[in-house]
Each structure stands twice: as C-alpha cells, then as structure tokens.
Design a protein around this motif. Sequence first.
Motif, short mmCIF file in Angstrom:
data_model
loop_
_atom_site.label_atom_id
_atom_site.label_comp_id
_atom_site.label_asym_id
_atom_site.label_seq_id
_atom_site.Cartn_x
_atom_site.Cartn_y
_atom_site.Cartn_z
N HIS A 1 0.84 -1.21 0.00
CA HIS A 1 0.00 0.00 0.00
C HIS A 1 0.87 1.25 0.00
CE1 HIS A 1 -3.80 2.07 0.38
NE2 HIS A 1 -3.25 2.85 1.28
N GLY A 2 2.06 1.15 0.56
CA GLY A 2 2.99 2.27 0.56
C GLY A 2 3.38 2.70 -0.85
N LEU A 3 3.30 1.78 -1.80
CA LEU A 3 3.60 2.12 -3.19
C LEU A 3 2.65 3.19 -3.72
CD1 LEU A 3 4.40 -1.32 -4.84
CD2 LEU A 3 6.00 0.50 -4.26
N LYS A 4 1.40 3.11 -3.28
CA LYS A 4 0.41 4.09 -3.72
C LYS A 4 0.79 5.48 -3.22
CE LYS A 4 -4.40 3.67 -4.23
NZ LYS A 4 -5.67 3.18 -3.71
N HIS A 5 1.15 5.57 -1.95
CA HIS A 5 1.58 6.85 -1.39
C HIS A 5 2.84 7.35 -2.10
CE1 HIS A 5 -1.03 7.00 2.22
NE2 HIS A 5 -1.00 5.69 2.11
N GLN B 1 -9.64 15.03 -2.98
CA GLN B 1 -9.46 14.68 -1.58
C GLN B 1 -8.62 13.41 -1.43
OE1 GLN B 1 -13.12 13.95 0.52
NE2 GLN B 1 -12.14 13.98 2.52
N MET B 2 -8.86 12.42 -2.27
CA MET B 2 -8.08 11.18 -2.19
C MET B 2 -6.64 11.40 -2.63
SD MET B 2 -9.89 9.08 -0.66
CE MET B 2 -8.65 7.81 -0.69
N VAL B 3 -6.43 12.22 -3.65
CA VAL B 3 -5.06 12.54 -4.08
C VAL B 3 -4.33 13.20 -2.92
CG1 VAL B 3 -3.66 13.88 -5.67
CG2 VAL B 3 -5.72 12.75 -6.50
N GLU B 4 -4.96 14.15 -2.27
CA GLU B 4 -4.33 14.85 -1.15
C GLU B 4 -4.04 13.91 0.02
OE1 GLU B 4 -7.05 18.06 -0.48
OE2 GLU B 4 -6.35 19.17 -2.24
N HIS B 5 -4.87 12.89 0.19
CA HIS B 5 -4.65 11.90 1.26
C HIS B 5 -3.35 11.13 1.02
CE1 HIS B 5 -5.45 8.74 4.18
NE2 HIS B 5 -5.17 7.86 3.22
N TYR B 6 -3.08 10.77 -0.22
CA TYR B 6 -1.92 9.96 -0.56
C TYR B 6 -0.67 10.77 -0.88
CZ TYR B 6 -4.88 5.85 -0.68
OH TYR B 6 -5.72 4.84 -0.33
N ASP B 7 -0.83 12.05 -1.16
CA ASP B 7 0.31 12.89 -1.55
C ASP B 7 1.00 13.45 -0.32
OD1 ASP B 7 2.15 14.46 -2.86
OD2 ASP B 7 0.70 15.88 -3.66
N HIS B 8 2.25 13.08 -0.12
CA HIS B 8 3.02 13.54 1.03
C HIS B 8 4.11 14.52 0.62
CE1 HIS B 8 0.89 10.63 3.43
NE2 HIS B 8 1.22 9.69 2.55
N SER B 9 3.91 15.20 -0.49
CA SER B 9 4.88 16.18 -0.96
C SER B 9 5.00 17.30 0.06
CB SER B 9 4.45 16.78 -2.30
OG SER B 9 4.35 15.79 -3.28
N VAL B 10 6.18 17.82 0.16
CA VAL B 10 6.44 18.94 1.07
C VAL B 10 6.58 20.18 0.21
CG1 VAL B 10 8.04 19.89 2.76
CG2 VAL B 10 7.59 17.44 2.70
N ALA B 11 5.85 21.21 0.55
CA ALA B 11 5.94 22.45 -0.22
C ALA B 11 7.33 23.04 -0.05
CB ALA B 11 4.90 23.44 0.29
N THR B 12 7.87 23.56 -1.14
CA THR B 12 9.19 24.19 -1.06
C THR B 12 9.00 25.70 -0.90
OG1 THR B 12 9.30 24.34 -3.46
CG2 THR B 12 10.33 22.44 -2.45
N VAL B 13 9.83 26.26 -0.06
CA VAL B 13 9.76 27.70 0.19
C VAL B 13 11.16 28.28 0.09
CG1 VAL B 13 7.72 27.57 1.66
CG2 VAL B 13 9.97 27.38 2.67
N ASP B 14 11.25 29.56 -0.14
CA ASP B 14 12.55 30.22 -0.19
C ASP B 14 13.12 30.30 1.22
OD1 ASP B 14 12.43 30.66 -2.93
OD2 ASP B 14 11.34 32.55 -2.67
N VAL B 15 14.42 30.24 1.32
CA VAL B 15 15.10 30.37 2.60
C VAL B 15 14.93 31.81 3.09
CG1 VAL B 15 17.34 30.22 3.76
CG2 VAL B 15 16.77 28.61 1.93
N ALA B 16 14.60 31.96 4.36
CA ALA B 16 14.39 33.29 4.93
C ALA B 16 15.66 34.11 4.82
CB ALA B 16 13.97 33.18 6.39
#
Length: 95
Positions: A44-48, A71-86
């Motif tokens: 199941h981890g393959l789906k994530h 909603q289901m895509v967001e449940h499985y998507d563990h992407s981290v938003a990238t932000v500029d360094v302060a």
Amino acid sequence: MDSFRRIARDMRVSKSAMNSAWRRAVAQALEAGVMLEGEQFGMHGLKHRGITDTEGNADDKQQASGHKTRQMVEHYDHSVATVDVAGKRVKNPPK
C-alpha cells in the motif's frame, strides 16, 4: 491486442498470492542491497510513494493516479511544499 486485454481483465490474483510475491520481492531487494533493513514498506505504501513522487500539480497527480476526487489525491500525496530560505534573495523572482 484485444486478447491480451481480455486476459488481463479476467485475471484474478488472490490477496495471499500478492502478499507472498511482495514478501519475496522485498527479501530479494534486501539480499541485493537495493533496500536496507528497516526500509521495508508494504504494498500500500507504493500508492503513497507513487503519488508523492509524481511530478506536476494536483491535477497531474490525480490524472496519473486515477483517483476520482482531489481529496483522495491529497490523502496519498506527502509532498512537502518548497519555500525560499528566509533572508535569502531570490535571483529571478516570479512576476
């Protein structure tokens, strides 16, 4: 090609057979050094992982994954938003 589609559509694999095949694949990956002890994950981890690693925006990920709802895509998507360094200046700021 039609006969292949018919065979693939009608093919049934038991949960037990899939679990056995998965355990063998993980064991082989550990033996080959492709995966380290403690890095194992379930099928199941393959789906994530697949949705998280798919490049593009949420629409792209939804299309690739075949989910009917965002909603289901967001449940499985563990992407981290990238932000500029302060405090760091952006060379080419977006317009």
